[in-house]
Design an enzyme around this catalytic site. Structure first.
Site, PDB file in Angstrom:
ATOM      1  N   CYS A 240       0.807  -1.230   0.000  1.00  0.00           N
ATOM      2  CA  CYS A 240       0.000   0.000   0.000  1.00  0.00           C
ATOM      3  C   CYS A 240       0.840   1.280   0.000  1.00  0.00           C
ATOM      4  O   CYS A 240       0.486   2.248  -0.667  1.00  0.00           O
ATOM      5  CB  CYS A 240      -1.001  -0.003   1.147  1.00  0.00           C
ATOM      6  SG  CYS A 240      -2.149  -1.387   1.055  1.00  0.00           S
TER       7      CYS A 240
ATOM      8  N   HIS B  56      -3.565   6.902   4.158  1.00  0.00           N
ATOM      9  CA  HIS B  56      -3.975   5.705   3.421  1.00  0.00           C
ATOM     10  C   HIS B  56      -5.417   5.359   3.805  1.00  0.00           C
ATOM     11  O   HIS B  56      -5.780   5.377   4.972  1.00  0.00           O
ATOM     12  CB  HIS B  56      -3.023   4.560   3.796  1.00  0.00           C
ATOM     13  CG  HIS B  56      -3.373   3.249   3.181  1.00  0.00           C
ATOM     14  ND1 HIS B  56      -3.822   3.126   1.883  1.00  0.00           N
ATOM     15  CD2 HIS B  56      -3.333   1.983   3.683  1.00  0.00           C
ATOM     16  CE1 HIS B  56      -4.048   1.852   1.615  1.00  0.00           C
ATOM     17  NE2 HIS B  56      -3.762   1.137   2.693  1.00  0.00           N
TER      18      HIS B  56
ATOM     19  N   ASN C  89     -10.127   0.150   0.088  1.00  0.00           N
ATOM     20  CA  ASN C  89      -8.666   0.263   0.110  1.00  0.00           C
ATOM     21  C   ASN C  89      -8.123  -0.020  -1.292  1.00  0.00           C
ATOM     22  O   ASN C  89      -8.123  -1.164  -1.747  1.00  0.00           O
ATOM     23  CB  ASN C  89      -8.125  -0.743   1.132  1.00  0.00           C
ATOM     24  CG  ASN C  89      -6.618  -0.722   1.248  1.00  0.00           C
ATOM     25  OD1 ASN C  89      -5.927  -0.160   0.411  1.00  0.00           O
ATOM     26  ND2 ASN C  89      -6.109  -1.366   2.287  1.00  0.00           N
TER      27      ASN C  89
HETATM   28  O1  UT7 Z   1      -3.536  -1.677   3.600  1.00  0.00           O
HETATM   29  C1  UT7 Z   1      -3.479  -2.471   4.743  1.00  0.00           C
HETATM   30  C2  UT7 Z   1      -4.588  -3.465   4.673  1.00  0.00           C
HETATM   31  N1  UT7 Z   1      -5.250  -3.888   5.809  1.00  0.00           N
HETATM   32  C3  UT7 Z   1      -5.910  -3.184   6.749  1.00  0.00           C
HETATM   33  O2  UT7 Z   1      -5.780  -2.017   6.919  1.00  0.00           O
HETATM   34  C4  UT7 Z   1      -6.825  -3.967   7.627  1.00  0.00           C
HETATM   35  C5  UT7 Z   1      -6.703  -3.637   9.087  1.00  0.00           C
HETATM   36  N2  UT7 Z   1      -7.724  -4.338   9.842  1.00  0.00           N
HETATM   37  C6  UT7 Z   1      -9.014  -3.960   9.836  1.00  0.00           C
HETATM   38  O3  UT7 Z   1      -9.393  -3.001   9.189  1.00  0.00           O
HETATM   39  C7  UT7 Z   1      -9.974  -4.694  10.744  1.00  0.00           C
HETATM   40  O4  UT7 Z   1      -9.252  -5.544  11.599  1.00  0.00           O
HETATM   41  C8  UT7 Z   1     -11.031  -5.526   9.944  1.00  0.00           C
HETATM   42  C9  UT7 Z   1     -11.993  -4.602   9.261  1.00  0.00           C
HETATM   43  C10 UT7 Z   1     -10.337  -6.424   8.938  1.00  0.00           C
HETATM   44  C11 UT7 Z   1     -11.826  -6.390  10.934  1.00  0.00           C
HETATM   45  O5  UT7 Z   1     -12.429  -5.568  11.924  1.00  0.00           O
HETATM   46  P1  UT7 Z   1     -12.300  -5.947  13.460  1.00  0.00           P
HETATM   47  O6  UT7 Z   1     -13.122  -5.005  14.204  1.00  0.00           O
HETATM   48  O7  UT7 Z   1     -10.834  -6.039  13.774  1.00  0.00           O
HETATM   49  O8  UT7 Z   1     -12.987  -7.354  13.488  1.00  0.00           O
HETATM   50  P2  UT7 Z   1     -12.373  -8.745  13.949  1.00  0.00           P
HETATM   51  O9  UT7 Z   1     -11.316  -9.195  12.991  1.00  0.00           O
HETATM   52  O10 UT7 Z   1     -12.023  -8.629  15.387  1.00  0.00           O
HETATM   53  O11 UT7 Z   1     -13.617  -9.681  13.766  1.00  0.00           O
HETATM   54  C12 UT7 Z   1     -14.792  -9.543  14.557  1.00  0.00           C
HETATM   55  C13 UT7 Z   1     -15.786 -10.584  14.076  1.00  0.00           C
HETATM   56  C14 UT7 Z   1     -15.196 -11.964  13.945  1.00  0.00           C
HETATM   57  O12 UT7 Z   1     -16.148 -12.900  14.381  1.00  0.00           O
HETATM   58  P3  UT7 Z   1     -16.032 -13.561  15.851  1.00  0.00           P
HETATM   59  O13 UT7 Z   1     -14.680 -14.230  15.843  1.00  0.00           O
HETATM   60  O14 UT7 Z   1     -16.103 -12.398  16.795  1.00  0.00           O
HETATM   61  O15 UT7 Z   1     -17.193 -14.468  15.876  1.00  0.00           O
HETATM   62  C15 UT7 Z   1     -14.988 -12.118  12.454  1.00  0.00           C
HETATM   63  O16 UT7 Z   1     -15.040 -13.470  12.029  1.00  0.00           O
HETATM   64  O17 UT7 Z   1     -16.289 -10.216  12.775  1.00  0.00           O
HETATM   65  C16 UT7 Z   1     -16.156 -11.356  11.905  1.00  0.00           C
HETATM   66  N3  UT7 Z   1     -15.941 -10.861  10.542  1.00  0.00           N
HETATM   67  C17 UT7 Z   1     -16.949 -10.501   9.739  1.00  0.00           C
HETATM   68  N4  UT7 Z   1     -18.286 -10.506   9.927  1.00  0.00           N
HETATM   69  C18 UT7 Z   1     -19.050 -10.066   8.906  1.00  0.00           C
HETATM   70  C19 UT7 Z   1     -14.774 -10.645   9.898  1.00  0.00           C
HETATM   71  N5  UT7 Z   1     -15.013 -10.162   8.670  1.00  0.00           N
HETATM   72  C20 UT7 Z   1     -16.358 -10.067   8.550  1.00  0.00           C
HETATM   73  C21 UT7 Z   1     -17.217  -9.624   7.519  1.00  0.00           C
HETATM   74  N6  UT7 Z   1     -18.547  -9.643   7.752  1.00  0.00           N
HETATM   75  N7  UT7 Z   1     -16.761  -9.165   6.330  1.00  0.00           N
END
Ligand code: UT7
Length: 308
Positions: free
Chosen positions: A94, A230, A260
């Site tokens: 990125c 970003h 993104n």
């Molecule tokens: O350029 C660099 C690229 N990457 C980034 O910048 C990504 C950085 N990370 C993030 O933006 C966030 O961590 C995410 C948006 C990817 C995830 O958000 P979060 O608040 O950290 O959620 P989490 O990973 O803690 O997941 C919470 C729950 C999980 O379920 P359980 O384990 O609590 O039952 C996930 O399985 O949300 C679930 N989950 C989803 N649910 C619905 C993960 N992705 C999804 C989804 N839809 N798309």
């Protein structure tokens, strides 16, 4: 978001609440990074006239989704516009376009190049796992193009901070030729990410790298007219903004409409803030990006609204 909710178990509500993203753009099946790069350059020509490319002697194109491993996608762009220029790609995830900007600035400063066409173009949709809701909802395709050349005294780049921590390779990666990382951990066929780890890293580095860039420029955060981060997740942008104590109106964000777009994201955000009249000649801008590597880049620059 609603379209993606047809493909994986997710919802518009989840994606908007956790990321701020409502829409993203995907290339057609037969469109790749080179097509978007050429489009972005054509947009620049439409805005500034064909003379904008006169004298370009180097093309640097940042991408993690090159059309091919050989040749460089930059050479495809060079050939399209029949430029008498060198051409190479930068792969730095990125922050790639910001790395490309830093390289372009150094070439110009050293006299090794006079005018550098500096592009960020990523077709992330081509390398996503369409069954992985953890990544599918985050990314979009896009490109940006800029000219880097000498500017009048006082304008231009005032600092660059470039950083990498390869220990974090396991958190965000994808296979190319080798199938494992040096420690033997497997590389996946499509992009895979530990979102939580990247989130924590992103919030930390956005704040530290921007402070460093401002200090290196001998400036204060209060001197900054616009913070152009970003566009990965609105919660990351807002956490960085809050830790930097910047007012919301100084933050440029369009993650809602594009998701993104990787190497293109900072450039697209800048372009929109220029088009709607926010960024003006003489404004001091603070740019920052982060991504796979893990890696990051930040810069302070004074915008020069040049007529070509
Ligand atoms: O350029 C660099 C690229 N990457 C980034 O910048 C990504 C950085 N990370 C993030 O933006 C966030 O961590 C995410 C948006 C990817 C995830 O958000 P979060 O608040 O950290 O959620 P989490 O990973 O803690 O997941 C919470 C729950 C999980 O379920 P359980 O384990 O609590 O039952 C996930 O399985 O949300 C679930 N989950 C989803 N649910 C619905 C993960 N992705 C999804 C989804 N839809 N798309």
């Amino acid at each position: 978001n609603h379209d993606l909710a047809q493909l994986v178990e997710t919802s518009d509500e989840w994606v908007v609440t956790r990321t701020g993203i409502r829409e993203r753009r995907f290339t057609a099946e037969d469109e790749f990074a080179s097509h978007m790069a050429i489009h972005a350059t054509e947009n620049m020509i439409a805005k500034h006239g064909p003379q904008v490319l006169d004298g370009v002697d180097l093309v640097i194109l940042a991408t993690s989704t090159p059309d091919a491993l050989l040749p460089a996608t930059a050479a495809i762009v060079q050939n399209h516009f029949k430029l008498k220029a060198g051409a190479f790609d930068v792969i730095a995830a990125c922050p790639g376009w910001m790395y490309a900007l830093s390289a372009a600035a150094a070439y110009v400063k050293s006299g090794m190049a006079k005018k550098v066409l500096t592009i960020g173009s990523d077709a992330l949709s081509k390398i996503l796992n369409w069954e992985d809701r953890g990544t599918l909802v985050l990314f979009g395709d896009g490109a940006c193009a800029a000219i880097v050349e000498a500017v009048p005294e006082g304008y231009g780049f005032k600092s660059f901070v470039l950083g990498a921590d390869g220990e974090g390779a396991k958190h965000l990666n994808m296979r190319c030729i080798n199938t494992t990382l040096p420690d033997g951990s497997p590389l996946t066929e499509k992009v895979s990410m530990n979102g939580r780890e990247v989130f924590k890293f992103a919030v930390r580095v956005m704040s530290s790298a921007t402070r460093e860039a401002v200090a290196k420029a001998n400036m204060q955060l209060t001197d900054i007219a616009y913070f152009v981060p970003h566009q990965a997740n609105f919660r990351i942008i807002d956490a960085a903004r809050s830790s930097l104590e910047l007012p919301p109106e100084k933050v440029v964000s369009n993650v809602e409409r594009y998701g993104n777009t990787s190497a293109a994201s900072v450039g697209i955000a800048m372009r929109e803030a220029l088009d709607d009249g926010r960024i003006k000649d003489g404004d001091d801008l603070l740019l920052v990006s982060f991504g796979a590597g893990l890696s990051w880049a930040s810069s302070v620059m004074r915008w020069h609204a040049k007529t070509f």
